[in-house]
Design a protein around this motif. Structure first.
Motif, mmCIF file in Angstrom:
data_model
loop_
_atom_site.group_PDB
_atom_site.id
_atom_site.type_symbol
_atom_site.label_atom_id
_atom_site.label_comp_id
_atom_site.label_asym_id
_atom_site.label_seq_id
_atom_site.Cartn_x
_atom_site.Cartn_y
_atom_site.Cartn_z
ATOM 1 N N PHE A 18 0.868 -1.183 0.000
ATOM 2 C CA PHE A 18 0.000 0.000 0.000
ATOM 3 C C PHE A 18 0.904 1.231 0.000
ATOM 4 O O PHE A 18 0.982 1.976 0.963
ATOM 5 C CB PHE A 18 -0.900 -0.032 1.235
ATOM 6 N N GLU A 65 -7.281 -3.220 -1.959
ATOM 7 C CA GLU A 65 -7.918 -2.923 -0.680
ATOM 8 C C GLU A 65 -9.402 -3.287 -0.679
ATOM 9 O O GLU A 65 -9.921 -3.824 0.302
ATOM 10 C CB GLU A 65 -7.747 -1.438 -0.333
ATOM 11 N N MET A 79 -2.356 7.018 6.890
ATOM 12 C CA MET A 79 -2.407 6.244 5.648
ATOM 13 C C MET A 79 -1.690 6.976 4.524
ATOM 14 O O MET A 79 -1.057 6.349 3.665
ATOM 15 C CB MET A 79 -3.853 5.948 5.289
ATOM 16 N N SER A 127 -8.716 2.765 4.383
ATOM 17 C CA SER A 127 -7.569 2.874 3.490
ATOM 18 C C SER A 127 -8.004 3.326 2.097
ATOM 19 O O SER A 127 -7.367 4.175 1.468
ATOM 20 C CB SER A 127 -6.838 1.531 3.391
ATOM 21 N N LYS A 131 -11.312 -1.164 8.420
ATOM 22 C CA LYS A 131 -9.961 -0.635 8.272
ATOM 23 C C LYS A 131 -9.581 -0.551 6.796
ATOM 24 O O LYS A 131 -8.963 0.427 6.363
ATOM 25 C CB LYS A 131 -8.959 -1.513 9.025
ATOM 26 N N ARG A 132 -9.949 -1.570 6.022
ATOM 27 C CA ARG A 132 -9.652 -1.538 4.581
ATOM 28 C C ARG A 132 -10.430 -0.418 3.888
ATOM 29 O O ARG A 132 -9.904 0.263 2.997
ATOM 30 C CB ARG A 132 -10.002 -2.888 3.948
#
Length: 309
Positions: A3, A22, A201, A50, A46-47
């Protein structure tokens, strides 16, 4: 694949790659959540954070696409918020018991039992399965739309897009910090938390382009994000205490909880404000200029090497 944006590759392809990865992982976590909702829902959200952070970073390069997709995944995350929050509240009780072992000494057990029952009801009901089905469908549709994203791939334009996105989040953080310092409302700290999470991020995405020592900053931002998350859970718990119908139990069962929440809120608020001032006190404009300058050099490097070959 990581990522992280590879400066040797076109920006459009890099962002499409990471979006697909993601979102695909989010779908996998949703399938896990059918059997193990505590783990699956948390990892899925959480993904999705992102994904939204990535869309925010490149928003100025394709605003219609990024704005529409960001709103889509915001709604998907909201579908899953209730069941995930039920688990977070139990974790809050456990943190309070660990932080104040002598004062709690089993006095939080009646509230915890009610929260566990509430969690089981949310996870066992038909609503969760419906929410997961809707979230999976939305993510799969989003995967099909990724090919529509079109960003400028020229080094100078790509660098400006990344700097614009990073600066916008730093501005959000600075604005939320100013409000948290002056007003101290729960919403102010929640906005600060969201900006800190997004900035963390962005640091990951820009790991090869950020102009300052990044490891220490990332560690500090993540620590702040965790503290702000705990503070948010405290605010949510206090709101439940004041809700009609006494969802956490009668006053005699929640007196100790109210006292410990107040102590926890005081210490967390102080720590969060101090750490956030260290991280976001600098000028967002100045930080973004440094990023843009370094990004232009790093993104232009591969093209210059290709010309020389």
């Amino acid at each position: 694949m990581s990522f992280r944006i590879d400066p040797r590759l076109p920006l459009t392809g890099e962002v499409r790659r990471m979006l697909a990865a993601e979102i695909g992982k989010a779908v996998g976590h949703l399938e896990t959540a059918r059997e193990r909702p505590e783990q699956g829902l948390h990892k899925c959200r959480k993904r999705l954070k992102s994904v939204r952070a990535l869309l925010r970073l490149v928003r100025s390069g394709d605003e219609p696409f990024c704005q529409t997709e960001n709103e889509c995944y915001k709604q998907v995350s909201a579908m899953l918020a209730g069941p995930r929050e039920a688990t977070a509240l139990i974790e809050t009780i456990d943190r309070l018991a660990d932080a104040f072992p002598e004062q709690s000494a089993g006095g939080l057990d009646p509230v915890r039992e009610r929260l566990v029952l509430r969690q089981h009801e949310l996870h066992a009901g038909p609503g969760l399965d419906a929410a997961i089905n809707a979230a999976v469908a939305a993510c799969q549709e989003g995967l099909e739309r990724i090919a529509r994203l079109a960003l400028p791939d020229q080094p100078e334009q790509a660098a400006d897009i990344l700097a614009d996105g990073a600066r916008a989040t730093l501005r959000r953080a600075k604005k939320a910090l100013d409000k948290a310092e002056s007003r101290g409302e729960a919403d102010d700290f929640h906005d600060l938390r969201k900006a800190a999470k997004t900035h963390s991020m962005h640091l990951s995405l820009l790991g090869r382009l950020w102009p300052t020592p990044i490891k220490a900053r990332r560690k500090a931002v993540d620590k702040l994000g965790e503290q702000l998350g705990e503070l948010h859970d405290v605010f949510v718990m206090r709101a439940l205490l004041d809700a009609e119908g006494e969802p956490l139990g009668p006053a005699e069962d929640t007196k100790l909880l109210r006292k410990l929440l107040k102590r926890s809120e005081k210490s967390l608020t102080k720590a969060c404000l101090a750490d956030a001032a260290e991280l976001f006190g600098d000028s967002p404009k100045r930080s973004a200029k440094r990023l843009a300058r370094k990004a232009r050099d790093d993104l232009a490097g591969p093209q210059e090497e290709a010309k020389a070959a």
